[in-house]
Design a protein around this motif. Structure first.
Motif, mmCIF file in Angstrom:
data_model
loop_
_atom_site.group_PDB
_atom_site.id
_atom_site.type_symbol
_atom_site.label_atom_id
_atom_site.label_comp_id
_atom_site.label_asym_id
_atom_site.label_seq_id
_atom_site.Cartn_x
_atom_site.Cartn_y
_atom_site.Cartn_z
ATOM 1 N N PRO A 103 0.840 -1.203 0.000
ATOM 2 C CA PRO A 103 0.000 0.000 0.000
ATOM 3 C C PRO A 103 0.875 1.253 0.000
ATOM 4 O O PRO A 103 2.020 1.229 0.482
ATOM 5 C CB PRO A 103 -0.784 -0.115 1.313
ATOM 6 C CG PRO A 103 -0.683 -1.541 1.724
ATOM 7 C CD PRO A 103 0.625 -2.037 1.187
ATOM 8 N N GLY A 104 0.342 2.340 -0.522
ATOM 9 C CA GLY A 104 1.125 3.574 -0.645
ATOM 10 C C GLY A 104 1.714 4.039 0.671
ATOM 11 O O GLY A 104 2.838 4.547 0.721
ATOM 12 N N GLY A 105 0.962 3.867 1.756
ATOM 13 C CA GLY A 105 1.438 4.333 3.050
ATOM 14 C C GLY A 105 2.663 3.617 3.565
ATOM 15 O O GLY A 105 3.352 4.117 4.457
ATOM 16 N N LEU A 106 2.955 2.430 3.015
ATOM 17 C CA LEU A 106 4.153 1.694 3.419
ATOM 18 C C LEU A 106 5.326 1.947 2.485
ATOM 19 O O LEU A 106 6.421 1.438 2.717
ATOM 20 C CB LEU A 106 3.855 0.192 3.473
ATOM 21 C CG LEU A 106 2.855 -0.255 4.542
ATOM 22 C CD1 LEU A 106 2.623 -1.760 4.456
ATOM 23 C CD2 LEU A 106 3.335 0.127 5.943
ATOM 24 N N LYS A 107 5.082 2.737 1.430
ATOM 25 C CA LYS A 107 6.170 3.034 0.477
ATOM 26 C C LYS A 107 6.723 4.437 0.672
ATOM 27 O O LYS A 107 7.490 4.922 -0.146
ATOM 28 C CB LYS A 107 5.662 2.864 -0.953
ATOM 29 C CG LYS A 107 5.415 1.410 -1.331
ATOM 30 C CD LYS A 107 4.925 1.259 -2.751
ATOM 31 C CE LYS A 107 3.535 1.809 -2.931
ATOM 32 N NZ LYS A 107 2.870 1.319 -4.159
ATOM 33 N N ALA A 108 6.312 5.101 1.765
ATOM 34 C CA ALA A 108 6.823 6.429 2.087
ATOM 35 C C ALA A 108 7.183 6.460 3.562
ATOM 36 O O ALA A 108 6.568 5.767 4.379
ATOM 37 C CB ALA A 108 5.774 7.499 1.767
ATOM 38 N N ALA A 109 8.189 7.265 3.894
ATOM 39 C CA ALA A 109 8.695 7.266 5.268
ATOM 40 C C ALA A 109 7.680 7.815 6.262
ATOM 41 O O ALA A 109 7.663 7.441 7.429
ATOM 42 C CB ALA A 109 9.981 8.083 5.338
ATOM 43 N N ASP A 110 6.782 8.703 5.824
ATOM 44 C CA ASP A 110 5.857 9.337 6.777
ATOM 45 C C ASP A 110 4.452 9.509 6.208
ATOM 46 O O ASP A 110 3.682 10.378 6.654
ATOM 47 C CB ASP A 110 6.397 10.683 7.203
ATOM 48 C CG ASP A 110 6.644 11.589 6.032
ATOM 49 O OD1 ASP A 110 6.390 11.159 4.906
ATOM 50 O OD2 ASP A 110 7.079 12.733 6.225
ATOM 51 N N ALA A 111 4.086 8.717 5.202
ATOM 52 C CA ALA A 111 2.788 8.934 4.549
ATOM 53 C C ALA A 111 1.627 8.431 5.392
ATOM 54 O O ALA A 111 0.558 9.024 5.406
ATOM 55 C CB ALA A 111 2.759 8.244 3.187
ATOM 56 N N TYR A 112 1.822 7.328 6.121
ATOM 57 C CA TYR A 112 0.711 6.740 6.863
ATOM 58 C C TYR A 112 0.577 7.398 8.226
ATOM 59 O O TYR A 112 1.524 7.497 8.992
ATOM 60 C CB TYR A 112 0.920 5.236 7.044
ATOM 61 C CG TYR A 112 -0.052 4.629 8.020
ATOM 62 C CD1 TYR A 112 -1.396 4.489 7.686
ATOM 63 C CD2 TYR A 112 0.365 4.225 9.288
ATOM 64 C CE1 TYR A 112 -2.301 3.938 8.580
ATOM 65 C CE2 TYR A 112 -0.534 3.669 10.186
ATOM 66 C CZ TYR A 112 -1.860 3.534 9.831
ATOM 67 O OH TYR A 112 -2.754 3.009 10.715
ATOM 68 N N LYS A 113 -0.609 7.884 8.530
ATOM 69 C CA LYS A 113 -0.892 8.470 9.836
ATOM 70 C C LYS A 113 -2.024 7.675 10.483
ATOM 71 O O LYS A 113 -3.113 7.580 9.919
ATOM 72 C CB LYS A 113 -1.296 9.937 9.702
ATOM 73 C CG LYS A 113 -0.159 10.864 9.285
ATOM 74 C CD LYS A 113 -0.645 12.309 9.254
ATOM 75 C CE LYS A 113 0.518 13.255 8.979
ATOM 76 N NZ LYS A 113 1.192 12.992 7.730
ATOM 77 N N PRO A 114 -1.769 7.100 11.651
ATOM 78 C CA PRO A 114 -2.840 6.361 12.321
ATOM 79 C C PRO A 114 -4.013 7.276 12.645
ATOM 80 O O PRO A 114 -3.830 8.460 12.947
ATOM 81 C CB PRO A 114 -2.171 5.851 13.608
ATOM 82 C CG PRO A 114 -0.704 5.952 13.357
ATOM 83 C CD PRO A 114 -0.510 7.077 12.412
ATOM 84 N N LYS A 115 -5.209 6.735 12.579
ATOM 85 C CA LYS A 115 -6.402 7.489 12.957
ATOM 86 C C LYS A 115 -6.482 7.520 14.478
ATOM 87 O O LYS A 115 -6.311 6.500 15.140
ATOM 88 C CB LYS A 115 -7.645 6.825 12.372
ATOM 89 C CG LYS A 115 -8.932 7.590 12.607
ATOM 90 C CD LYS A 115 -10.106 6.869 11.972
ATOM 91 C CE LYS A 115 -11.406 7.623 12.195
ATOM 92 N NZ LYS A 115 -12.562 6.900 11.591
ATOM 93 N N THR A 116 -6.708 8.700 15.042
ATOM 94 C CA THR A 116 -6.739 8.825 16.496
ATOM 95 C C THR A 116 -8.021 9.516 16.948
ATOM 96 O O THR A 116 -8.712 10.151 16.147
ATOM 97 C CB THR A 116 -5.535 9.636 17.011
ATOM 98 O OG1 THR A 116 -5.590 10.950 16.455
ATOM 99 C CG2 THR A 116 -4.224 8.970 16.645
ATOM 100 N N GLU A 117 -8.315 9.379 18.229
ATOM 101 C CA GLU A 117 -9.403 10.132 18.845
ATOM 102 C C GLU A 117 -8.907 10.650 20.183
ATOM 103 O O GLU A 117 -8.017 10.063 20.807
ATOM 104 C CB GLU A 117 -10.646 9.268 19.018
ATOM 105 C CG GLU A 117 -10.452 8.030 19.861
ATOM 106 C CD GLU A 117 -11.694 7.143 19.883
ATOM 107 O OE1 GLU A 117 -12.674 7.479 19.206
ATOM 108 O OE2 GLU A 117 -11.669 6.108 20.580
ATOM 109 N N THR A 118 -9.473 11.789 20.623
ATOM 110 C CA THR A 118 -9.034 12.430 21.859
ATOM 111 C C THR A 118 -9.718 11.791 23.057
ATOM 112 O O THR A 118 -10.949 11.704 23.107
ATOM 113 C CB THR A 118 -9.346 13.933 21.819
ATOM 114 O OG1 THR A 118 -8.721 14.518 20.684
ATOM 115 C CG2 THR A 118 -8.850 14.627 23.080
#
Length: 758
Positions: A103-118
């Motif tokens: 997936p694209g998010g694993l082919k970039a050093a910082d592309a994938y951002k986990p979804k978070t909630e406060t």
């Protein structure tokens, strides 16, 4: 200077690995299967996968890696072996395989951002009975804040203090949950944070669907015919690693799959369940989730990149999905204990990746993956592809046949309508014959549903000047443009370029420009004109560009919120609808007359499959098959459901004319913007290949579409008998390619291979 080196696979269209040195501070983290950020070229960086760690210094200057991105491998050894096989067999660069797999998010050093909630926590200094009491007293004059804070304490169990310990375990609470329960505003929460009563923090949450608890008790018992087939499959797996389940449409193959999945899960094995189209995952997902709940994961291209990254990471975690349901790309996911692969509708051409490289077939890839994992493969189809049929009937695969439809329901009655005669007598109403219209009217009057199959999308396949015959064509491709009425434009279905619809013919100045032929959009208009009271929907590439669109169309038709469903080949695949009594095949000739050796095979499959959508529950269905060539043997074989006769004739033809499954085909394509250059390059390559392969080489010729995206195309066909040394074939083909592109006249010519084309 580091004495450790690594060989890295990069997502670039180049073969081979790239060697880098590992700085001393990173040596302990450089491990096979982990991702690294490396310099590439003058100013670029790429994320690659470590394939090998070694101490052999190469005979050239190497660069240090920049970063190790993972704390553990993100791929398995079996995956890496499969990728190597894909690159070798399909003659594509290893980097292309990596590009397709990750997936694209694993082919970039910082592309994938986990979804978070406060979330909100009690301030550490208030975590005892005395301090908390003082805090509550200080809020007595701030009623709204006191109410919200008291609600927070109750929901999290911080109000159960005895000294410095709570009587009940503390639970996490999100900011939104507090606001909803306490009916307070974000300003109130902010005030509590500013006064240092509450501390906000971010918690990672998954984007993945949660299927709920598994309910194996929802598995339905098999009927006698299904049980016999199930037993035969289990017995077949004792002798063969691959078994074909040849079951007529609506015979209940999916229920057999579910029983086999349960058996695999009882053995603590993982299951990969492949489907050819995303549309099919909607109905199958609901059936599987009802049984396997959150043990089921879904993976296909309509999911967001972030969702696909999370599924990938889950598969490499301590708690992976036990069952993965997905389209073609799911075969590239990591599996740690794969035991069973099910390939439903295995005959479908959607399993073959066309562009870009690697041009792999998911069925073949899955069989290789299963072999490496020691897993079994079940192929399921009512109309197996020629290669699978041959392998099953020559003993390479096991073979199980299921001839009874579920509930002993009869196959639909197929009526052949000679539209050539009806057109001559001017009795056609657009694309509809009188018998088809009558059958549709009976169905609608009886509260039943209709499916209409037309394998061309758009409004009209082409626009034509009725005075001089001019048709608008794409400037970049060698094809006529399709008219899309809803978009109000002409579209090229090869490059996607759009054009405005001309008012006058540029050749003769006539305003007599008309659409010729019928696409699904025009069929939809005609249906609404003829049946104004009917609720009509269309399912083609133009109406299903999002995941939600698939689900909405199928859900509406299943719930009978739609009366007539018009579609391309999407509607021919294994969808299950209760009330469909009539299926109309508007133009069988468009499939039969296609210039390809597989045309009759694909036409037979498609007509048999779409016919199988009729009469699936309670009563026998009716299929109206419209054609100008009713005398063709394949039409009679569809009508009689003469599968054996069809394949017997097909095998005789294939053997006589040197086609699969008796020969392997490799198409060699050359592309260049200059027609003369690509023609000369193709002649040179063809001559070279003929020296090595003789009359196994056909061409070069222009393909049916000889120009796409401003690039002129030539095609060389290789017919290679079974048993030929495939490694030697690849060696000579790559040698020929290298010889051509190294010629300075042809250095900018693109040459690529399509192995086992469809």
């Amino acid at each position: 200077m580091s004495c450790h080196y690594i060989d890295v696979l990069l997502p670039v269209p180049l073969d081979g690995l790239f060697t880098y040195s590992v700085p001393p501070q990173m040596e302990g983290r450089a491990e096979r299967g982990r991702r690294v950020l490396v310099p590439f070229g003058r100013n670029k960086s790429h994320v690659g996968i470590i394939i090998k760690v070694h101490g052999t210094k190469p005979g050239f200057a190497v660069k240090d890696i920049k970063l190790v991105l993972d704390d553990a491998p993100i791929v398995t050894d079996a995956q890496l072996e499969l990728w190597r096989w894909l690159a070798d067999y399909y003659m594509s660069a290893a980097g292309d395989v990596l590009q397709a797999a990750l997936p694209g998010g694993l082919k970039a050093a910082d592309a994938y951002k986990p979804k978070t909630e406060t979330c909100l926590a009690l301030a550490p200094e208030l975590r005892n009975e005395r301090a908390l009491g003082i805090a509550l007293d200080s809020l007595r004059r701030a009623g709204k804040q006191l109410e919200a804070f008291t609600c927070f304490l109750a929901m999290t169990h911080w109000d159960t203090f005895e000294g410095t310990v709570t009587r009940q375990p503390v639970v996490e609470l999100t900011r939104d949950e507090l606001m909803n329960t306490a009916h307070c505003t974000s300003a109130i929460v902010k005030s509590l944070v500013d006064r240092k009563f509450l501390v906000p923090y971010e918690r990672e949450v998954g984007r993945l669907n949660h299927g709920g608890e598994p309910h194996l008790d929802n598995i339905k018992p098999l009927n006698e015919a299904q049980q016999e087939a199930y037993n035969a499959i289990v017995f077949g797996f004792l002798k063969k690693n691959v078994v074909l389940l040849h079951g007529v449409t609506s015979s209940g193959k999916t229920e057999i799959y579910i029983h086999l999945i349960r058996q695999a899960l009882e053995k603590k094995q993982q299951v990969l369940y492949l489907l050819p189209e995303i549309a099919l995952t909607v109905q199958i997902r609901q059936r599987l989730q009802a049984v396997f709940g959150d043990r089921l994961g879904i993976y296909h291209s309509k999911y967001s990149d972030a969702e696909r990254v999370e599924i990938w990471k889950k598969q490499m975690s301590q708690n992976p999905y036990d069952v993965i349901l997905g389209a073609r790309s799911a075969v590239l996911l990591p599996f740690v204990r794969l035991g069973l692969v099910i390939i439903d509708e295995e005959h479908e051409t959607s399993f073959k990746q066309q562009d870009p490289a690697p041009r792999y077939h998911a069925r073949s890839a899955a069989i290789v993956l299963a072999a490496k994992a020691g897993a079994k493969v079940l192929l399921g189809s009512a109309t197996p592809c020629a290669e699978t049929w041959h392998n099953a009937h020559t003993g390479k695969y096991g073979y199980v046949r299921l001839d009874k439809r579920f509930g002993d329901m009869q196959l639909p009655e197929i009526h052949v309508v000679d539209i050539k005669d009806l057109q001559h007598r001017k009795m056609m109403n657009g694309p509809f014959s009188p018998p088809l219209l009558a059958a549709m009217r009976r169905a609608l009057d009886g509260g039943e549903q209709v499916i209409l199959f037309q394998n061309r999308r758009g409004f009209a396949p082409m626009v034509e000047c009725r005075e001089c015959g001019w048709t608008p064509r794409c400037e970049l491709c060698d094809v006529s443009l399709t008219y899309h009425k809803n978009l109000g434009q002409l579209t090229c279905h090869y490059c996607g370029r759009t054009y405005t619809v001309p008012d006058v013919c540029p050749c003769c100045g006539s305003r007599n420009l008309k659409g010729r032929g019928y696409g699904t959009e025009k069929v939809e208009d005609k249906v609404m004109e003829l049946f104004p009271e009917a609720r009509v929907a269309r399912m083609d590439l133009d109406t299903t560009r999002t995941r939600d669109a698939y689900e909405r169309i199928i859900s509406d038709f299943s719930a009978h919120r739609t009366d007539i469903l018009i579609g391309t080949q999407m509607v021919s695949k294994g969808l299950d609808f209760d009330r469909v009594s009539v299926v109309g095949i508007l133009n069988a000739d468009s499939m039969l007359n296609y210039p390809d050796f597989r045309a009759y095979e694909h036409a037979f499959m498609m007509m048999a499959q779409v016919s199988g959508r009729a009469g699936r529950k309670g009563k026998r269905g009716c299929v109206m098959l419209q054609t100008k060539s009713p005398e063709l043997p394949v039409i009679g074989q569809v009508v009689r459901n003469d599968v054996d006769g069809f394949y017997r004739d097909l095998m005789e033809e294939r053997q006589l004319f040197r086609y699969p499954p008796f020969y392997h085909i490799i198409n060699v394509y050359l592309k260049h913007k200059d027609n003369a250059v690509v023609s000369a390059a193709a002649d040179a390559l063809g001559a070279l290949l003929r020296q090595w392969f003789g009359d196994r080489v056909l061409g070069p010729d222009k393909p049916a579409v000889a120009k796409v995206k401003a690039l002129n195309i030539r095609k060389i066909v290789m017919k290679l008998e079974n048993g030929l040394d495939r490694a030697a074939v690849r060696l000579y083909l790559n040698k020929g390619k290298a010889a051509v592109v190294q010629d300075k006249r042809f250095k900018s010519v693109t040459v690529y291979f399509d192995v086992d084309p469809l």
